[in-house]
Write a protein that holds these residues in place. Structure first.
Motif, PDB file in Angstrom:
ATOM      1  N   ARG A  69       3.131  21.087 -23.232  1.00 43.97           N
ATOM      2  CA  ARG A  69       1.945  21.143 -24.085  1.00 43.97           C
ATOM      3  C   ARG A  69       2.261  21.784 -25.428  1.00 43.97           C
ATOM      4  N   CYS A  72       3.795  19.206 -27.591  1.00 47.24           N
ATOM      5  CA  CYS A  72       2.797  18.259 -28.094  1.00 47.24           C
ATOM      6  C   CYS A  72       1.986  18.861 -29.241  1.00 47.24           C
ATOM      7  N   ILE A  83      -1.796  14.283 -30.897  1.00 50.00           N
ATOM      8  CA  ILE A  83      -0.753  14.144 -29.885  1.00 50.00           C
ATOM      9  C   ILE A  83      -1.073  15.073 -28.718  1.00 50.00           C
ATOM     10  N   ARG A  84      -0.921  14.573 -27.506  1.00 48.59           N
ATOM     11  CA  ARG A  84      -1.096  15.400 -26.315  1.00 48.59           C
ATOM     12  C   ARG A  84      -0.418  14.724 -25.131  1.00 48.59           C
ATOM     13  N   LEU A  85      -0.426  15.411 -23.978  1.00 49.94           N
ATOM     14  CA  LEU A  85       0.024  14.796 -22.739  1.00 49.94           C
ATOM     15  C   LEU A  85      -0.998  13.755 -22.283  1.00 49.94           C
ATOM     16  N   TRP A 208       4.589  11.881 -24.517  1.00 51.40           N
ATOM     17  CA  TRP A 208       3.342  12.179 -25.203  1.00 51.40           C
ATOM     18  C   TRP A 208       2.583  10.903 -25.518  1.00 51.40           C
TER      19      TRP A 208
END
Length: 213
Positions: A69, A72, A83-85, A208
């Motif tokens: 995280r 990201c 942007i993230r998981l 990601w």
């Protein structure tokens, strides 16, 4: 989403809507993670300098959910993008590659994907060492387990919403995908796994997604 006749945590099969997103073609590699380490001063994860884990085009492994995280958030700041998981739902949608109902990203036969399906292997392969799925994404059913955004709930499918689901409220975090360390290195699209978010395993990595809302 899901799979009948297998594990309880994969049932029931249900239809889910996910909002538009773009996903990285491969898991984050050591080459990309090194840039993050150099620019942030973050410590390298376990296994970073060990023999067998020293190819820059291997997926980075040993990264905890919290570190994934953090990467990201850094990439979002650097790029100006969201942007993230991925959530479990987004990850399963992407893994299927347009083959609705198939067990694997390439179909129902486990031999239709990576050249090798039996392990354990001596080390993770380089990315793009097996064919992509129908969405152009690599290693959605092999290589490493990939962290997801959700908390892990075994019974979540019984209560999850049908639009952009993301579980919360438990101490474990969900993961999807195959593992180079397993006896069978390919994993069905619907298979679910989990770990506490602080754990570091040699077959856990991440990729990601970019969102638009």
């Amino acid at each position: 989403m899901g799979r009948e006749g297998k594990l309880d945590n994969e049932r029931p099969v249900h239809r889910v809507f996910v909002s538009a997103f773009e996903m990285a073609e491969t898991p984050v590699t050591k080459r990309h993670y090194r840039v993050f380490l150099e620019r942030t001063g973050a410590p390298p994860p376990p296994f970073w300098g060990e023999p067998g884990f020293d190819d820059p085009d291997q997926p980075v492994v040993g990264v905890s959910w919290m570190e994934a995280r953090r990467f990201c958030r850094w990439l979002a700041s650097e790029s100006g993008l969201k942007i993230r998981l991925p959530t479990e739902a987004e990850r399963e949608k992407a893994a299927r590659g347009g083959l609705e109902g198939a067990n694997f990203p390439w179909g129902d036969d486990p031999r239709g994907g990576p050249a090798r399906i039996h392990g354990p292997l001596e080390r993770p392969d380089r990315v793009r060492s097996s064919p992509p799925n129908g969405y152009g994404l690599y290693h959605m059913g092999d290589m490493v387990h990939e962290w997801c955004l959700d908390a892990y709930r075994a019974d979540y499918y019984l209560v999850s919403p049908d639009r952009d689901p993301c579980a919360s409220g438990t101490p474990r975090r969900s993961a999807r995908g195959g593992s180079w360390r397993h006896a069978t290195i390919v994993t069905p699209c619907a298979s679910r796994s989990s770990l506490p978010p602080s754990f570091h395993y040699s077959d856990f990595g991440f990729r990601w997604i970019r969102t638009f809302s």
